[in-house]
Scaffold this active site. Structure first.
Site, short mmCIF file in Angstrom:
data_model
loop_
_atom_site.label_atom_id
_atom_site.label_comp_id
_atom_site.label_asym_id
_atom_site.label_seq_id
_atom_site.Cartn_x
_atom_site.Cartn_y
_atom_site.Cartn_z
N ASP A 283 18.53 9.00 3.38
CA ASP A 283 19.51 9.97 2.89
C ASP A 283 20.93 9.57 3.29
OD1 ASP A 283 18.72 10.43 5.55
OD2 ASP A 283 19.38 12.52 5.49
N TRP A 284 21.07 8.60 4.23
CA TRP A 284 22.42 8.21 4.66
C TRP A 284 22.56 6.75 5.07
CZ3 TRP A 284 23.18 6.24 9.57
CH2 TRP A 284 22.16 6.47 10.49
N GLU B 173 25.34 9.21 25.71
CA GLU B 173 24.57 8.26 24.91
C GLU B 173 25.42 7.05 24.56
OE1 GLU B 173 22.28 10.20 21.86
OE2 GLU B 173 22.40 8.45 20.52
N ASN C 59 31.20 11.11 17.63
CA ASN C 59 32.33 10.89 16.70
C ASN C 59 33.20 9.71 17.12
OD1 ASN C 59 31.53 13.14 15.18
ND2 ASN C 59 32.70 14.53 16.49
N ARG C 60 32.57 8.71 17.73
CA ARG C 60 33.32 7.51 18.14
C ARG C 60 32.69 6.27 17.49
NH1 ARG C 60 32.78 10.28 23.35
NH2 ARG C 60 34.79 11.21 23.93
N GLU D 283 22.80 0.94 16.49
CA GLU D 283 21.90 1.27 15.39
C GLU D 283 22.11 0.23 14.28
OE1 GLU D 283 20.92 5.96 15.34
OE2 GLU D 283 22.85 5.41 14.47
N HIS E 105 25.91 -0.26 13.67
CA HIS E 105 26.61 1.01 13.92
C HIS E 105 26.61 1.24 15.43
CE1 HIS E 105 27.46 5.37 13.01
NE2 HIS E 105 26.83 5.52 14.16
N THR E 106 27.78 1.46 16.03
CA THR E 106 27.88 1.75 17.46
C THR E 106 28.54 3.10 17.66
OG1 THR E 106 30.05 0.69 17.76
CG2 THR E 106 28.09 -0.72 17.96
N ASN E 107 28.19 3.74 18.78
CA ASN E 107 28.78 5.05 19.07
C ASN E 107 28.65 5.31 20.57
OD1 ASN E 107 29.99 7.53 18.63
ND2 ASN E 107 28.41 8.30 17.24
N ASP F 283 25.06 3.82 21.88
CA ASP F 283 24.24 3.47 20.72
C ASP F 283 24.49 2.10 20.13
OD1 ASP F 283 23.17 6.01 20.73
OD2 ASP F 283 24.33 6.74 19.04
#
Length: 283
Positions: free
Chosen positions: A192-193, A99, A126-127, A103, A116-118, A101
């Site tokens: 929630d986050w 994946e 976890n990157r 976001e 937010h990237t991953n 990402d």
């Protein structure tokens, strides 16, 4: 490197269909959920996703991609967008999915969005790297690009690189190169986050929330529309397939990371007390 390129080209010749397509959202995407909350307008040139207290909405590409330069112009939820997430990403399927990402985490009026990237490989992420943007992403459309090739994954905003994830398989770091991915996007609630660690909740009096998309391009890509029609992807040494950052782009990325980077997993020693991930220690 020549041996690596030859081996990869042989693999591509067996697996890949060249995707040279731009066109309407009708041609390239399916609205997959939201019960009428996602819609296509302007003869297929504009798509919107909407979120209300009952449901969000989303869509996905008709094609799967194995490497490509994917562009999408987006205009994010305006005003008090706290608790909302606009996700735009590529993903394969299965328990060991890959994946890539983007976001966009909403915020209260006057406070900046968080980008937010991953990168996930084999079901493990976890990157995370997170950024503020140097413009208001709700005031106009801006271009968000994933350039994914055998050498690296480059995240770009309006043509400016903000992050690179390199192929470090030689050092034991997994890299996405064998699982075709579809493009997905959605607007959904995650209060929630999503905003200030979940401290700020969604104000539903501002609903419905809407994000907009236009000018999708996958002119440079390798793709398939069916598992039955893989053919050669004609890449060459001068194409996007072998693109890495030049010195000017490296300077642009340094500027972004110096000025707008707010979280980098590669500097989070508390999170990784036994040592940072391998790629964090590689040039």
């Amino acid at each position: 490197m020549a041996g690596f390129e030859t081996k990869l080209m042989l693999t591509l010749s067996l697996l890949l269909l060249i995707g040279v397509c731009t066109g309407s959202f009708y041609d390239n995407f399916d609205i997959t959920w939201g019960d009428g909350r996602a819609n296509i307008f302007e003869s297929g040139q504009l798509l919107s996703c909407t979120l209300d207290k009952i449901s969000g909405s989303g869509f996905q590409s008709k094609k799967e991609y194995l490497f490509g330069k994917i562009d999408m112009k987006m205009k994010l939820v305006a005003g008090n967008s706290a608790g909302t997430v606009t996700a735009y990403y590529l993903s394969s399927k299965g328990e060991t999915w890959d994946e890539i990402d983007f976001e966009f985490l909403g915020n209260v009026t006057g406070q900046p969005y968080v980008l937010h990237t991953n990168v996930f490989t084999g079901g493990k992420g976890n990157r995370e790297m997170q950024f503020y943007l140097w413009f208001d992403p709700t005031a106009d459309f801006h271009t968000y690009t994933v350039l994914w090739n055998p050498l690296n994954i480059i995240f770009l905003v309006d043509g400016i690189p903000i992050r690179v994830f390199k192929n470090n398989e030689a050092h034991g770091v997994a890299y996405p190169k064998s699982q075709p991915m579809k493009i997905y996007s959605s607007l959904w609630e995650a209060d929630d986050w999503a905003t200030q660690g979940g401290r700020v909740k969604t104000d539903w009096s501002n609903a419905p929330f809407s994000a907009y998309y236009r000018s999708f391009s996958d002119v440079d890509c390798c793709s398939r529309t069916s598992i039955w029609n893989w053919v050669t992807c004609n890449a060459n040494s001068n194409s996007w397939m072998w693109t890495t950052l030049n010195s000017n782009q490296m300077g642009q990325m340094k500027w972004v990371q110096d000025e707008y980077l707010i979280y980098n997993y590669c500097t989070d020693y508390k999170r990784f007390p036994l040592g940072l991930p391998t790629e964090c220690n590689l040039a």
